[in-house]
Design an enzyme around this catalytic site. Sequence first.
Site, PDB file in Angstrom:
ATOM      1  N   LEU A   4     -19.690  -7.553   6.193  1.00 16.02           N
ATOM      2  CA  LEU A   4     -19.839  -7.673   4.753  1.00 16.02           C
ATOM      3  C   LEU A   4     -20.368  -6.340   4.251  1.00 16.02           C
ATOM      4  O   LEU A   4     -21.205  -5.715   4.908  1.00 16.02           O
ATOM      5  CB  LEU A   4     -20.827  -8.798   4.382  1.00 16.02           C
ATOM      6  CG  LEU A   4     -20.405 -10.228   4.735  1.00 16.02           C
ATOM      7  CD1 LEU A   4     -21.514 -11.207   4.332  1.00 16.02           C
ATOM      8  CD2 LEU A   4     -19.101 -10.622   4.068  1.00 16.02           C
ATOM      9  N   ASP A   5     -19.899  -5.905   3.098  1.00 17.59           N
ATOM     10  CA  ASP A   5     -20.405  -4.669   2.518  1.00 17.59           C
ATOM     11  C   ASP A   5     -21.915  -4.751   2.338  1.00 17.59           C
ATOM     12  O   ASP A   5     -22.481  -5.842   2.203  1.00 17.59           O
ATOM     13  CB  ASP A   5     -19.747  -4.400   1.164  1.00 17.59           C
ATOM     14  CG  ASP A   5     -18.242  -4.184   1.278  1.00 17.59           C
ATOM     15  OD1 ASP A   5     -17.796  -3.749   2.342  1.00 17.59           O
ATOM     16  OD2 ASP A   5     -17.542  -4.461   0.290  1.00 17.59           O
ATOM     17  N   LYS A   6     -22.553  -3.604   2.304  1.00 15.09           N
ATOM     18  CA  LYS A   6     -24.004  -3.544   2.176  1.00 15.09           C
ATOM     19  C   LYS A   6     -24.523  -4.445   1.055  1.00 15.09           C
ATOM     20  O   LYS A   6     -25.474  -5.207   1.247  1.00 15.09           O
ATOM     21  CB  LYS A   6     -24.450  -2.100   1.919  1.00 15.09           C
ATOM     22  CG  LYS A   6     -25.930  -1.945   1.611  1.00 15.09           C
ATOM     23  CD  LYS A   6     -26.287  -0.512   1.270  1.00 15.09           C
ATOM     24  CE  LYS A   6     -27.755  -0.386   0.869  1.00 15.09           C
ATOM     25  NZ  LYS A   6     -28.107   1.010   0.508  1.00 15.09           N
TER      26      LYS A   6
ATOM     27  N   ARG B 178     -12.637  -6.899  -3.935  1.00 22.60           N
ATOM     28  CA  ARG B 178     -12.997  -5.883  -4.919  1.00 22.60           C
ATOM     29  C   ARG B 178     -11.762  -5.119  -5.400  1.00 22.60           C
ATOM     30  O   ARG B 178     -11.590  -4.873  -6.596  1.00 22.60           O
ATOM     31  CB  ARG B 178     -14.035  -4.935  -4.313  1.00 22.60           C
ATOM     32  CG  ARG B 178     -15.325  -5.640  -3.896  1.00 22.60           C
ATOM     33  CD  ARG B 178     -16.202  -4.771  -3.010  1.00 22.60           C
ATOM     34  NE  ARG B 178     -16.682  -3.585  -3.725  1.00 22.60           N
ATOM     35  CZ  ARG B 178     -17.383  -2.620  -3.135  1.00 22.60           C
ATOM     36  NH1 ARG B 178     -17.649  -2.692  -1.832  1.00 22.60           N
ATOM     37  NH2 ARG B 178     -17.797  -1.586  -3.843  1.00 22.60           N
TER      38      ARG B 178
END
Length: 343
Positions: A159-161, A262
């Site tokens: 998962l992205d930061k 996104r």
Amino acid sequence: MTDTRILSARIDTPPANTIPTEAFTLAASPAEAGQRVDRFLAGGIGTLSRSRVKALIEEGHVSRDGLPMTDPSEAVRAGATYVVAPPPAAPATPQAQDIPLTILFEDKYLIVLDKPAGLVVHPAPGNQDGTLVNALLAHAGDDLSGIGGEKRPGIVHRLDKDTSGVMVVAKTERAHQVLSATFASRENLERSYLALAWGVPTSPKGEIEAPIGRHPTDRKRMAVVARNGKDALTRYVTERAWGTGCALLRCRLATGRTHQIRVHLAHIGHPLVGDPVYLKRVPSGSRGLPMPARDALLAFPRQALHAESLGFPHPVTGENLRFSAPLPQDFVELLTLLDGNAT
């Protein structure tokens, strides 16, 4: 049909600062003669991937009838006895750090957790410590059996930061191998996200099917591309909408590309609230929002994306597992403010 037999599997006594490792002895039958030895050994052992066995052969940790082997493509010889003796797993380079984690499920094969926004998954330039891997080494370091020869957690997906929500991490090499295959094939895999997007899609539900690849001029970004992209499909349903200003979407991934939600939402003109990379222009429909609500959306410090649920078969037992994580507090407060200021 194969009748490979593991004649023995022993636990070697490891040197200090390493963990125990198994040594496997296998006998080859006439029916197995001729196949690649790395394939034969990986299939016979069952807990080591073929790539791992190949590396062990090349590193001199496999023998045939007492003679060391170095060629993974060598043909199996009927009646030969093969010994696979992996070295003890070395301590992981990242250091264990006591970082609080919210664990949703754990057994000896895997950990499912609720990752908070702001936590980087893996050490990298600019984030050498304070990551999820550092936290997992502290939480479960003694239980990690070694992946790829290193005592570390197996990161199956990322998962992205600044994306919060459910993640699964492997504790053994076999679990890592099976889970990675599940995520690659998407078979019996369920991933659901909640995304707060600018504007409201024309259709309350739909599919975004557009290939994703590296941006042609900015290599740090992904983009919908006409050439050299990977197929990507995102399905969405509008859960709630606040006028024409913004909408809460439930997104399900049919593929797993980097930054997929996104990129896809930005591509159809509905970028995520707070997205620092893909939000270039706030859609005009947001002008109808009351100023307190619009100001709060503009000030949200991260992409408003949460991995709400994750379902997959257990890599060892085959049991169907499903986990969910509640929205984090900052996301909840933003929705509450919208409810109080936008109609």
